[in-house]
Scaffold this motif. Sequence first.
Motif, PDB file in Angstrom:
ATOM      1  N   SER A  13       0.826  -1.200   0.000  1.00  0.00           N
ATOM      2  CA  SER A  13       0.000   0.000   0.000  1.00  0.00           C
ATOM      3  C   SER A  13       0.863   1.254   0.000  1.00  0.00           C
ATOM      4  O   SER A  13       2.045   1.226   0.332  1.00  0.00           O
ATOM      5  CB  SER A  13      -0.929   0.005   1.225  1.00  0.00           C
ATOM      6  N   ARG A  15       0.548   5.080   1.684  1.00  0.00           N
ATOM      7  CA  ARG A  15      -0.249   5.749   2.717  1.00  0.00           C
ATOM      8  C   ARG A  15       0.220   7.188   2.914  1.00  0.00           C
ATOM      9  O   ARG A  15       1.385   7.510   2.680  1.00  0.00           O
ATOM     10  CB  ARG A  15      -0.132   5.002   4.048  1.00  0.00           C
ATOM     11  N   ARG A  32      -4.716   8.610   4.720  1.00  0.00           N
ATOM     12  CA  ARG A  32      -5.263   7.979   3.524  1.00  0.00           C
ATOM     13  C   ARG A  32      -4.464   6.723   3.201  1.00  0.00           C
ATOM     14  O   ARG A  32      -3.284   6.622   3.541  1.00  0.00           O
ATOM     15  CB  ARG A  32      -5.220   8.943   2.324  1.00  0.00           C
ATOM     16  N   GLU A  34      -4.124   3.668  -0.073  1.00  0.00           N
ATOM     17  CA  GLU A  34      -4.489   3.034  -1.330  1.00  0.00           C
ATOM     18  C   GLU A  34      -3.644   1.773  -1.501  1.00  0.00           C
ATOM     19  O   GLU A  34      -2.427   1.799  -1.267  1.00  0.00           O
ATOM     20  CB  GLU A  34      -4.244   3.971  -2.526  1.00  0.00           C
ATOM     21  N   THR A  36      -1.637  -0.315  -3.674  1.00  0.00           N
ATOM     22  CA  THR A  36      -0.952  -0.068  -4.948  1.00  0.00           C
ATOM     23  C   THR A  36      -0.062  -1.227  -5.384  1.00  0.00           C
ATOM     24  O   THR A  36       0.400  -1.269  -6.520  1.00  0.00           O
ATOM     25  CB  THR A  36      -0.100   1.206  -4.851  1.00  0.00           C
ATOM     26  N   ARG A  55       0.872   2.882 -10.749  1.00  0.00           N
ATOM     27  CA  ARG A  55      -0.166   2.909  -9.708  1.00  0.00           C
ATOM     28  C   ARG A  55       0.269   3.808  -8.544  1.00  0.00           C
ATOM     29  O   ARG A  55      -0.527   4.593  -8.013  1.00  0.00           O
ATOM     30  CB  ARG A  55      -0.448   1.485  -9.201  1.00  0.00           C
ATOM     31  N   VAL A  59      -1.152   7.810  -7.140  1.00  0.00           N
ATOM     32  CA  VAL A  59      -1.520   8.105  -5.762  1.00  0.00           C
ATOM     33  C   VAL A  59      -0.654   9.232  -5.198  1.00  0.00           C
ATOM     34  O   VAL A  59      -1.140  10.112  -4.482  1.00  0.00           O
ATOM     35  CB  VAL A  59      -1.401   6.829  -4.900  1.00  0.00           C
ATOM     36  N   GLU A  62      -1.890  12.669  -5.985  1.00  0.00           N
ATOM     37  CA  GLU A  62      -2.995  13.064  -5.101  1.00  0.00           C
ATOM     38  C   GLU A  62      -2.474  13.469  -3.732  1.00  0.00           C
ATOM     39  O   GLU A  62      -2.906  14.479  -3.151  1.00  0.00           O
ATOM     40  CB  GLU A  62      -3.970  11.898  -4.965  1.00  0.00           C
ATOM     41  N   TYR A  63      -1.524  12.685  -3.199  1.00  0.00           N
ATOM     42  CA  TYR A  63      -0.998  12.963  -1.870  1.00  0.00           C
ATOM     43  C   TYR A  63      -0.223  14.279  -1.840  1.00  0.00           C
ATOM     44  O   TYR A  63      -0.240  14.998  -0.837  1.00  0.00           O
ATOM     45  CB  TYR A  63      -0.097  11.814  -1.412  1.00  0.00           C
ATOM     46  N   HIS A 252     -11.032  -4.793   3.336  1.00  0.00           N
ATOM     47  CA  HIS A 252     -10.676  -3.955   2.189  1.00  0.00           C
ATOM     48  C   HIS A 252     -10.556  -4.888   0.985  1.00  0.00           C
ATOM     49  O   HIS A 252      -9.783  -5.852   1.021  1.00  0.00           O
ATOM     50  CB  HIS A 252      -9.341  -3.243   2.442  1.00  0.00           C
ATOM     51  N   GLU A 254      -9.100  -4.919  -1.838  1.00  0.00           N
ATOM     52  CA  GLU A 254      -7.795  -5.142  -2.452  1.00  0.00           C
ATOM     53  C   GLU A 254      -6.808  -5.829  -1.517  1.00  0.00           C
ATOM     54  O   GLU A 254      -5.728  -6.236  -1.954  1.00  0.00           O
ATOM     55  CB  GLU A 254      -7.213  -3.803  -2.939  1.00  0.00           C
TER      56      GLU A 254
END
Length: 312
Positions: A13, A15, A32, A34, A36, A55, A59, A62-63, A252, A254
């Motif tokens: 992930s 984070r 947060r 995701e 990935t 991937r 993310v 966005e972060y 979750h 994923e």
Amino acid sequence: MTRVAAVDIGTNSTRLLVADVVDGAVRELDRRLEITRLGESVDERRILLPQAIARVRNVLAEYRRAAEEAGSARTLAFATSAVRDAENGEAFLGEVEWSYGFKTRLLSGDEEALLTFRGVSAGRKLSPGTLVIDVGGGSTELSLGGPEGVAFHTSLDLGCVRLTERFGTDFGSTAAHARELLAEDLPADLVPTGTIGVAGTITTLATLDLGLENEDPEVVHGHRLSAETVASWTERLEGMSVEEIRALRGMHPERAPVITAGAVVVRETLAHFGIETLEVSEHDIMHGAALAAAELPEEAESGAPPGAHTCC
């Protein structure tokens, strides 16, 4: 007070934690996560795949925006097992620093264990002999210490992604491999007086045990899992398909393909030490990284370069 952002570029992930650091305490403002799967095939091929990199970069874009909008004065992005193992890992991390303006750090296994312990112990006094267990995607970090700091720490190649790719649904082999590494790499006289578990596998087991619709950090934090409960959930997961696991309340979607291998590692670690109860903590390496970010010198954090906010 220093407002910081910590970014964990993990094997499974990616984070984000935005927090205010005040006198060694971390106050969360935004977190947060995701899935990935940066570590996809790294155990076998020793490279980060282009699809996995894309991937993560999506993310990170966005972060970066979230960190800026929150007014973070420092941002530290750190990478762990997958980037350590990959031949192109350092090049990837350099591209992350250039593209997003983050200060980056590639942690060794030992550094990962120490930073996790720092995060767990921030704002609380741990009893002497407290064992911290961090089961990640590529590795598991164990650290034992107390108010005076860490007395022992190690990193084992027992991550849920790594083991799933290596053994698939042969959970008997997964368990045997975990027992072997634990027996080989841990001192025989290492005896914890208390145990705290962190990261996605353990917080997911707590979420399942609590019957939550989704992981709620305020409810999960401080929950206690008995070794019997961990063993029961692990046995249940071993008998389910990925689709059935994905449909579980609180799972979750994923995380479903790799949760069983992670649960096996938790079960075998508790069994190795004869631990009866595990305290679940939502304070983990991210909190340690937030403290480290607050310590960065001002000149170490640059503004976003021309390539910032791009996904790939």
